[in-house]
Write a protein that holds these residues in place. Sequence first.
Motif, PDB file in Angstrom:
ATOM      1  N   SER A 163       8.586  12.426  -8.485  1.00  0.00           N
ATOM      2  CA  SER A 163       9.621  13.268  -7.903  1.00  0.00           C
ATOM      3  C   SER A 163       9.036  14.629  -7.532  1.00  0.00           C
ATOM      4  O   SER A 163       9.389  15.187  -6.515  1.00  0.00           O
ATOM      5  N   ARG A 164       8.137  15.156  -8.373  1.00  0.00           N
ATOM      6  CA  ARG A 164       7.498  16.419  -8.031  1.00  0.00           C
ATOM      7  C   ARG A 164       5.985  16.293  -8.129  1.00  0.00           C
ATOM      8  O   ARG A 164       5.459  15.445  -8.839  1.00  0.00           O
ATOM      9  N   VAL A 165       5.277  17.166  -7.412  1.00  0.00           N
ATOM     10  CA  VAL A 165       3.816  17.103  -7.364  1.00  0.00           C
ATOM     11  C   VAL A 165       3.222  18.476  -7.596  1.00  0.00           C
ATOM     12  O   VAL A 165       3.757  19.476  -7.117  1.00  0.00           O
ATOM     13  N   ILE A 222       0.862  -1.183   0.000  1.00  0.00           N
ATOM     14  CA  ILE A 222       0.000   0.000   0.000  1.00  0.00           C
ATOM     15  C   ILE A 222       0.897   1.230   0.000  1.00  0.00           C
ATOM     16  O   ILE A 222       1.834   1.325   0.778  1.00  0.00           O
ATOM     17  N   PRO A 223       0.596   2.170  -0.897  1.00  0.00           N
ATOM     18  CA  PRO A 223       1.428   3.363  -0.987  1.00  0.00           C
ATOM     19  C   PRO A 223       1.443   4.126   0.334  1.00  0.00           C
ATOM     20  O   PRO A 223       0.416   4.266   0.985  1.00  0.00           O
ATOM     21  N   LYS A 224       2.611   4.577   0.732  1.00  0.00           N
ATOM     22  CA  LYS A 224       2.746   5.269   2.002  1.00  0.00           C
ATOM     23  C   LYS A 224       3.290   6.675   1.793  1.00  0.00           C
ATOM     24  O   LYS A 224       4.085   6.914   0.907  1.00  0.00           O
ATOM     25  N   LEU A 225       2.861   7.577   2.646  1.00  0.00           N
ATOM     26  CA  LEU A 225       3.322   8.959   2.531  1.00  0.00           C
ATOM     27  C   LEU A 225       4.753   9.112   3.014  1.00  0.00           C
ATOM     28  O   LEU A 225       5.566   9.790   2.402  1.00  0.00           O
ATOM     29  N   ASP A 226       5.048   8.505   4.147  1.00  0.00           N
ATOM     30  CA  ASP A 226       6.363   8.714   4.738  1.00  0.00           C
ATOM     31  C   ASP A 226       7.370   7.689   4.233  1.00  0.00           C
ATOM     32  O   ASP A 226       7.165   6.492   4.392  1.00  0.00           O
ATOM     33  N   THR A 258       8.572  19.492  -4.679  1.00  0.00           N
ATOM     34  CA  THR A 258       9.030  18.112  -4.695  1.00  0.00           C
ATOM     35  C   THR A 258       8.152  17.330  -3.722  1.00  0.00           C
ATOM     36  O   THR A 258       7.493  17.921  -2.862  1.00  0.00           O
ATOM     37  N   VAL A 259       8.138  16.026  -3.871  1.00  0.00           N
ATOM     38  CA  VAL A 259       7.295  15.203  -3.023  1.00  0.00           C
ATOM     39  C   VAL A 259       7.575  15.491  -1.547  1.00  0.00           C
ATOM     40  O   VAL A 259       6.664  15.677  -0.741  1.00  0.00           O
ATOM     41  N   ASP A 260       8.845  15.595  -1.227  1.00  0.00           N
ATOM     42  CA  ASP A 260       9.225  15.826   0.158  1.00  0.00           C
ATOM     43  C   ASP A 260       8.691  17.165   0.664  1.00  0.00           C
ATOM     44  O   ASP A 260       8.155  17.257   1.770  1.00  0.00           O
ATOM     45  N   GLN A 261       8.818  18.194  -0.151  1.00  0.00           N
ATOM     46  CA  GLN A 261       8.320  19.512   0.253  1.00  0.00           C
ATOM     47  C   GLN A 261       6.815  19.510   0.484  1.00  0.00           C
ATOM     48  O   GLN A 261       6.312  20.090   1.442  1.00  0.00           O
ATOM     49  N   ILE A 262       6.077  18.861  -0.422  1.00  0.00           N
ATOM     50  CA  ILE A 262       4.617  18.870  -0.316  1.00  0.00           C
ATOM     51  C   ILE A 262       4.146  18.033   0.876  1.00  0.00           C
ATOM     52  O   ILE A 262       3.232  18.412   1.605  1.00  0.00           O
ATOM     53  N   ILE A 263       4.765  16.877   1.056  1.00  0.00           N
ATOM     54  CA  ILE A 263       4.298  15.983   2.115  1.00  0.00           C
ATOM     55  C   ILE A 263       4.723  16.487   3.493  1.00  0.00           C
ATOM     56  O   ILE A 263       3.963  16.428   4.450  1.00  0.00           O
ATOM     57  N   ASN A 264       5.953  16.980   3.580  1.00  0.00           N
ATOM     58  CA  ASN A 264       6.458  17.327   4.910  1.00  0.00           C
ATOM     59  C   ASN A 264       6.393  18.808   5.249  1.00  0.00           C
ATOM     60  O   ASN A 264       6.487  19.178   6.409  1.00  0.00           O
TER      61      ASN A 264
END
Lengths: 316, 347
Positions: free
Chosen positions: B226-228, A252-256, B241-247
Amino acid sequence: MEELIQLKEIKKYFPWKKYKYVKAVDGVSLSINKRDIFGLVGESGSGKTTLGRMMIHLIDSTSGSIFYKGKDITKIKKLEKNLRRNMQIVFQDPYSSLHPRKKIKDIIGSGLRTHNLVRSEGELVTKIEQFLNLVGMGEEHLYRYPHELSGGQRQRIAIARALILNPEFVVLDEPTSSLDVSVQAEILNLLKKLREEFDLTYVFITHDLYLARIITEKIAIMYLGKIMEYGDTESIFKNPLHPYTEALFSVIPKLDPQKRTKKIILKGEIPSPFDPPLGCRFHTRCMKKIGEICEKVSPPLKEVEEKHFVSCHLYD
Amino acid sequence: MAEEILLEIKDLRVNFYTYRGVVKALNGVNLKIYEGEFFGLVGETGCGKSVTASAVLNLVQNPGKIEEGEILFKQKNLLKMSEKEIREKIRGKEITMIMQYPIAALNPVINNGDQIAEALIANKNMNESEARKRTIELLKEVNIPQPEKIARQFPHQLSGGMAQRVMIAMMLSTEPSLLIADEPTTALDVSIQAQVLSLLKDLISKHRATVLLITHDLSVVAETCSRVGVMYAGDMVEIGTVDQIINNPQHPYTKGLIKAIPSDRSKELVEIRGSVPDLVNPPSGCRFHPRCDYTKPICKKEKPQVLQVEKEHVTACFLYEESRNKKSKEEYAGEYKGGANGRTDSA
């Protein structure tokens, strides 16, 4: 805790042409306590919907028994009105589960009329209004038709329709899978609130593992008509014992990123339920297959940890 | 990440003229996709992600109309090209698209092999026997067991996962530079989704293509892209970037979305109050303001500018402007200019 419903070796075979059967549910035993939120989780074709519908006697079972408060409901041809009132369902697709030519008032109110729960038209309307408010809608919706409402609103109507009869047991068949994420959160929080208010017991059917983790207290993971693993939600998530559950959790895809473990990508697809594999249902895709025993003997559900049942030969 | 820009969308506006009124589906979308990257476009139903994709392929159909903007693909404006030019040079060759429901996208009366071969004959000037041979190779490449047999079968005989593989094989047959994948795994089960996504990733790195992945599932994006870009009601609200958006999400909608989806993080779900607006009468100013917890008077009047947060990270929100102004005024000045600078949404 008091047991509400108990399933014993329940089976459902749908006939297909001559001599062929779809083995949708093939020997499931479990018990659900009062006030539980019980999750039935599985991929498509695992039999979760069929099982949910059998629990409230919407479809007959082929064999096995279902005890509802100690009474075997598989033996009755037609449910007594009182039992039917106590068991309700919210369907997956709110676009097809509401009658398009009936007004909201009649959709919600028809159950009240059938069960003679109201004496007058005025009482009916007051009661419906009360439940509309409860699910976050207003009196102005009383005389509208389903097509005038959004998906989330329709699902609220479906919930109101199920709850207005004051049931004990509600089957929720993927109630949010056709809704957008922000609406999904709303409906789930509403369902949680209503459970507290009415002391309900839910069976929550879903294919979304994280959703199951958030809302349920116990889950059963199904695969091809059988239960693979069953127990407290948290203990299954912390420590999945069955190879299928383990593989499922890993993909399952995970965010972290730090929570990502090595992906176990299962080979192939779910086999056809017409002739499911002999022995363990999962052996054709299993990465931990021990040998011949998996192909020949169907593993029984075993209590491996406390209240954590697994059906796998690894734990013999 | 290669720094070459493959696709650039500038201030794209698309309207749909329906009997109910004009649906303002895209409200000035800006987007850059670099060569070789996996770019994810996330948003709820009706936010305009699929319209963006169809605009790139010039497939916005009546009653839809591209009102304004530029779509630069390899520095050439696709919106200035004639339909004939696009058909001959771009669509199906340089840019291809995978659809959400593969079984509906495939022709039900032509067998799988012939459909792929047809694309090869039309686009690659192959003769029939070459095309057939290549078809089998392609099917092998997408991990289809017994490719000869599957090639003879028809789409209805395939499962969802298999049909999606056939689709991927077909779309890669012409070696496109850009592959648009519109919710490629939404209709599939988790275990099959994992198969398809890992296959897609392998193939893309092998063919050196660029992918625009459209999905409503932020976790899928987190794992593959890699980017969103996050879209809401026809606006691009945040890109990073994924990291910037998520975190480190800056826009309240992005923050809300992350809390509203069931994921490995959530203990409970936090709803975003209200519902997606009707785009016939979109809210004035920032389209998210009726649902936002931090609405200020200015949000109702003006459309927020696109502001630089960090390298690669931009957001369109007055809230960020305020907190940034507190820090320093000159530091970030003007590197990124969004299309609709302070324009009010009264069109």
